[in-house]
Design a protein around this motif. Structure first.
Motif, PDB file in Angstrom:
ATOM      1  N   SER A 264       0.827  -1.206   0.000  1.00 30.46           N
ATOM      2  CA  SER A 264       0.000   0.000   0.000  1.00 30.46           C
ATOM      3  C   SER A 264       0.863   1.259   0.000  1.00 30.46           C
ATOM      4  O   SER A 264       0.558   2.253  -0.669  1.00 30.46           O
ATOM      5  N   LEU A 265       1.956   1.208   0.754  1.00 29.71           N
ATOM      6  CA  LEU A 265       2.872   2.349   0.819  1.00 29.71           C
ATOM      7  C   LEU A 265       3.477   2.650  -0.551  1.00 29.71           C
ATOM      8  O   LEU A 265       3.454   3.791  -1.022  1.00 29.71           O
ATOM      9  N   TYR A 266       4.008   1.631  -1.222  1.00 34.91           N
ATOM     10  CA  TYR A 266       4.571   1.815  -2.563  1.00 34.91           C
ATOM     11  C   TYR A 266       3.498   2.311  -3.528  1.00 34.91           C
ATOM     12  O   TYR A 266       3.745   3.213  -4.343  1.00 34.91           O
ATOM     13  N   ASN A 267       2.313   1.721  -3.440  1.00 33.69           N
ATOM     14  CA  ASN A 267       1.242   2.068  -4.370  1.00 33.69           C
ATOM     15  C   ASN A 267       0.847   3.535  -4.234  1.00 33.69           C
ATOM     16  O   ASN A 267       0.661   4.240  -5.236  1.00 33.69           O
ATOM     17  N   ASN A 268       0.723   4.006  -2.994  1.00 28.66           N
ATOM     18  CA  ASN A 268       0.287   5.386  -2.772  1.00 28.66           C
ATOM     19  C   ASN A 268       1.372   6.394  -3.147  1.00 28.66           C
ATOM     20  O   ASN A 268       1.088   7.414  -3.780  1.00 28.66           O
ATOM     21  N   ILE A 269       2.609   6.119  -2.755  1.00 34.10           N
ATOM     22  CA  ILE A 269       3.691   7.062  -3.054  1.00 34.10           C
ATOM     23  C   ILE A 269       3.959   7.152  -4.554  1.00 34.10           C
ATOM     24  O   ILE A 269       4.076   8.246  -5.126  1.00 34.10           O
ATOM     25  N   LEU A 270       4.004   6.003  -5.220  1.00 36.68           N
ATOM     26  CA  LEU A 270       4.306   6.002  -6.652  1.00 36.68           C
ATOM     27  C   LEU A 270       3.135   6.507  -7.488  1.00 36.68           C
ATOM     28  O   LEU A 270       3.316   6.853  -8.661  1.00 36.68           O
TER      29      LEU A 270
END
Length: 267
Positions: free
Chosen positions: A132-138
């Motif tokens: 979720s962290l990667y998805n939101n930041i990217l």
């Protein structure tokens, strides 16, 4: 919220993982964009019905990309779920070429997104929080580009937040809800196939329809109530079929339970 929940605490954003996750973030943003573009031309009911075609997209794509086959009885049940959605939304179905085109693009994009998530989940050693962290930041650069593309950057989007406390509370609640949905969705995708996730995600919206019917004292036609029941029953039967537990007895039980549900919704 993600950082505080453990997704970023003690974890570093790795460049190698970010590069592999970038296409997923791009598909995620296109999912949002295509759904909004579709609903500029067609109503929510029509778009919702067309979304029930997603599992029929995922069956061939999952076979082509991951080599996963779907049993014939499961495909038949997916068609039954779609037919039920048409029965429910028949009262508000409409046709617009652009709306249908964007909706079908959304279905294809969402399917590719879920299959890519499944592929990367098997290759990358990261938790649902980190996914979720990667998805939101990217997603931020893609969303920034889309905001510029559609002209949102010319509007003062923070104005209502500064003037209205209720708006701040609604936005805050929306962020928290989005956080919960993001984490639980990635956790579910770790254990479900793309087709199963899409099907159960679609069917899960039908109980909300039933609850709202009682809360707002709304009335349903017999055909709409039957459509809700057919989709719910088809979704449950599909869940049983994927685990090899569907039998003639279960089928009769599902049909038997469906009759009082229709009667309750119509009354």
């Amino acid at each position: 919220l993600i950082m505080g929940s453990g997704g970023g605490r003690g974890a570093k954003l790795r460049y190698s993982v970010a590069v592999q996750w970038l296409p997923i973030a791009a598909f995620f943003c296109f999912n949002l964009f295509s759904s909004l573009q579709s609903m500029r031309h067609i109503g929510v009911a029509t778009f919702s019905v067309l979304r029930y075609l997603q599992p029929l997209f995922s069956v061939p794509l999952d076979y082509l990309i991951r080599g996963i086959t779907t049993r014939v009885e499961c495909v038949v049940l997916l068609v039954i779920v779609f037919v039920g959605s048409v029965m429910y939304g028949h009262y508000d179905l409409e046709y617009d070429g652009w709306g249908y085109g964007w909706a079908l693009l959304h279905n294809a994009s969402m399917t590719c997104y879920l299959i890519l998530v499944k592929l990367k989940n098997s290759k990358l050693d990261i938790s649902a929080n980190e996914m979720s962290l990667y998805n939101n930041i990217l997603s931020l650069p893609f969303l920034g580009f889309l905001a510029y593309f559609v002209g949102e950057t010319t509007h003062d989007l923070t104005g209502p937040l500064r003037r209205d406390l209720n708006t701040q509370l609604i936005v805050g609640a929306s962020c928290f809800g989005g956080f919960c949905v993001s984490i639980t969705a990635f956790q579910a995708q770790k254990v479900l196939t793309p087709t199963s996730f899409i099907t159960l995600n679609n069917v899960s919206k039908l109980p909300a329809i039933m609850v709202s019917t009682f809360i707002f004292d709304a009335k349903m036609s017999v055909l709409s109530a039957a459509g809700v029941t057919v989709s719910l029953g088809g979704g449950y039967a599909y869940a049983l079929a994927t685990t090899g537990q569907l039998s003639a007895t279960n089928g009769i039980m599902i049909m038997g339970l469906g009759l009082p549900v229709v009667a309750t919704l119509v009354s």
